[in-house]
Scaffold this active site. Structure first.
Site, PDB file in Angstrom:
ATOM      1  N   GLY A 210       0.840  -1.206   0.000  1.00 23.30           N
ATOM      2  CA  GLY A 210       0.000   0.000   0.000  1.00 23.30           C
ATOM      3  C   GLY A 210       0.866   1.243   0.000  1.00 23.30           C
ATOM      4  O   GLY A 210       2.054   1.193  -0.316  1.00 23.30           O
ATOM      5  N   ASN A 211       0.271   2.379   0.322  1.00 22.07           N
ATOM      6  CA  ASN A 211       1.027   3.635   0.374  1.00 22.07           C
ATOM      7  C   ASN A 211       0.417   4.550   1.429  1.00 22.07           C
ATOM      8  O   ASN A 211      -0.588   4.222   2.038  1.00 22.07           O
ATOM      9  CB  ASN A 211       1.040   4.297  -1.014  1.00 22.07           C
ATOM     10  CG  ASN A 211      -0.374   4.519  -1.525  1.00 22.07           C
ATOM     11  OD1 ASN A 211      -1.113   5.309  -0.972  1.00 22.07           O
ATOM     12  ND2 ASN A 211      -0.754   3.788  -2.565  1.00 22.07           N
TER      13      ASN A 211
END
Ligand code: CTP
Length: 421
Positions: A210-211
């Site tokens: 993810g980020n």
């Protein structure tokens, strides 16, 4: 307007949503503002004077006949830097239109010259009634910012437009208005599709790639577009904590491929698509159905095979080029750049605009964790026609306002050029 010296008046009218005014007052107090609460007499049927006095730290009255030695309405009105009315009932809107001065709140409004932001709350029928809509139009023509209410659960079991916006939306929008963001309704009749959040690519049922995207900039754009009259559709990846912008339709997704499917499904029929979401460039090639275990799945954990995700923005531009999407569709993107040894962030963003082929690109410099999760933003807006516009430091709503100005310019230009053909 410097935070430390702001005098904010919070007007409260008599509706069930009056309790939410307490959170608005608290939010301003926590920012260091001086707050004066001016309720109508009806508001005190819902929330007691003591509560407003305790939260604001100032005396509360509803009539010009209290503390007459200080000519309260004149003093409160003249000293105010910003007046926020939450909630505003249909009755209060009508009294404001008439210029009445039959209580402290309406009298204060007649004296004030500062920005006035009104957050209405009422049943859908009352909001949509021609009398209320005419009153809203009159107030807007006088320069008062009348916010679009949220759609959702009302006092009873009914739902629809008329619900008071969340306190944090009201506070943020009011501050953007006070800073000069436009709230004209020039996006009325325009349909805007906005992606927000950050995609998650599953490794196994408990892990993902993810980020850090919080979704805030995408939500701010959607909120501002909705407030300026646009019909807003959102495709949101993993940003559940943020309140839904007024009237927006939200489709939730998790991964890049789900986001692409949703964007391509909803893009037809829209006038503009803004890709704000941080899309993971890669995903695990073989996501596991069961949790990967140390010892047992060592090999899979040590060398995670990855494959590339589709480029949604580029895909939109290509679909437009192939004639699968309206040639007038305006496509905008964001570029999160840090710059590197050879290139500045601006150079990389210009190359990205070229590569992606979109009409607008907002460059965010993300070095030093400047943007992700922050309340503020700044950058440079690059347009395909070569125009370049600095976006000064501001709240994400203020930045959204600047982006929407440029978007309007692109919409106009595309419409005129297609009419000329
Ligand atoms: N974007 C997209 N699909 C992807 C990756 C990005 O649609 N698979 C969009 C983002 O929503 C954003 C723009 O493309 O509007 C730029 O995103 P960014 O992450 O900065 O660019 P990348 O395409 O990932 O390029 P690079 O890795 O070279 O920075």
């Amino acid at each position: 307007m410097e935070t430390a010296s702001r005098n904010i008046v919070v007007g409260v009218a008599g509706g069930i949503a009056a309790y939410k005014a307490c959170h608005v007052i608290r939010a301003f107090k926590e920012m260091g503002d001086e707050v004066r609460v001016v309720p109508t007499q009806a508001a005190l049927e819902f929330v007691g004077k003591t509560t407003f006095e305790a939260l604001s730290g100032n005396p509360v009255s509803t009539t010009v006949n209290d503390a007459v030695d200080q000519v309260q309405h004149v003093r409160i009105g003249k000293e105010a830097d910003l007046i926020v009315i939450a909630p505003a009932t249909a009755d209060l809107l009508a009294r404001m239109v008439q210029g009445r001065a039959d209580d402290l709140l309406t009298a204060t409004l007649l004296v004030a010259t500062c920005p006035v932001v009104v957050a209405p709350a009422m049943h859908t029928e009352m909001w949509e009634h021609p009398a209320t809509q005419a009153n809203v139009a009159t107030l807007r023509a006088r320069g008062i910012v009348v916010l679009q209410p949220a759609h959702g659960r009302l006092t009873g079991s009914d739902t629809g437009p008329g619900r008071l916006l969340d306190p944090e939306q009201i506070v943020d929008l009011a501050l953007a208005a006070a800073q000069g963001s436009s709230f004209d309704t020039s996006l009325a009749g325009t349909k805007v599709l906005i992606s927000a959040g950050g995609t998650q690519e599953h490794i196994d049922p408990v892990r993902y790639i993810g980020n850090h995207s919080s979704g805030r900039q995408g939500f701010a754009l959607a909120e501002m577009a909705a407030q300026r009259g646009a019909e807003v559709t959102m495709v949101v990846a993993n940003s559940d904590a943020l309140p839904t912008p007024a009237g927006a339709t939200v489709h939730k997704v998790t991964s890049a491929r789900e986001m692409q499917a949703a964007i391509m499904e909803h893009a037809p029929g829209h006038d503009a698509v803004i890709m704000v979401a941080a899309v993971a460039d890669v995903r695990p090639a073989h996501p596991a159905d069961a949790k990967l275990k140390k010892g047992r799945d060592e090999a899979a954990l040590e060398s995670l095979a990855l494959e590339e995700n589709p480029d949604i923005l580029r895909g939109l531009v290509q679909a437009r080029e192939r004639g699968e999407l309206d040639p007038d569709l305006v496509i905008a993107g964001f570029a999160a750049e840090t710059g590197d040894a050879e290139h500045t962030a601006l150079e990389l963003a210009k190359a990205k605009l070229e590569r992606k082929g979109c009409d607008l690109l907002m460059l965010n410099e993300v070095s030093g964790n400047q943007v992700f999760g922050q309340q503020r933003n700044r950058g440079v807006l690059l347009a395909r026609d070569g125009q370049q516009r600095e976006v000064p430091d501001g709240s994400k709503l203020e930045v959204a306002g600047v982006i929407l100005e440029e978007l309007l310019r692109c919409l106009e230009r595309r419409r005129t050029s297609s009419q000329d053909k």
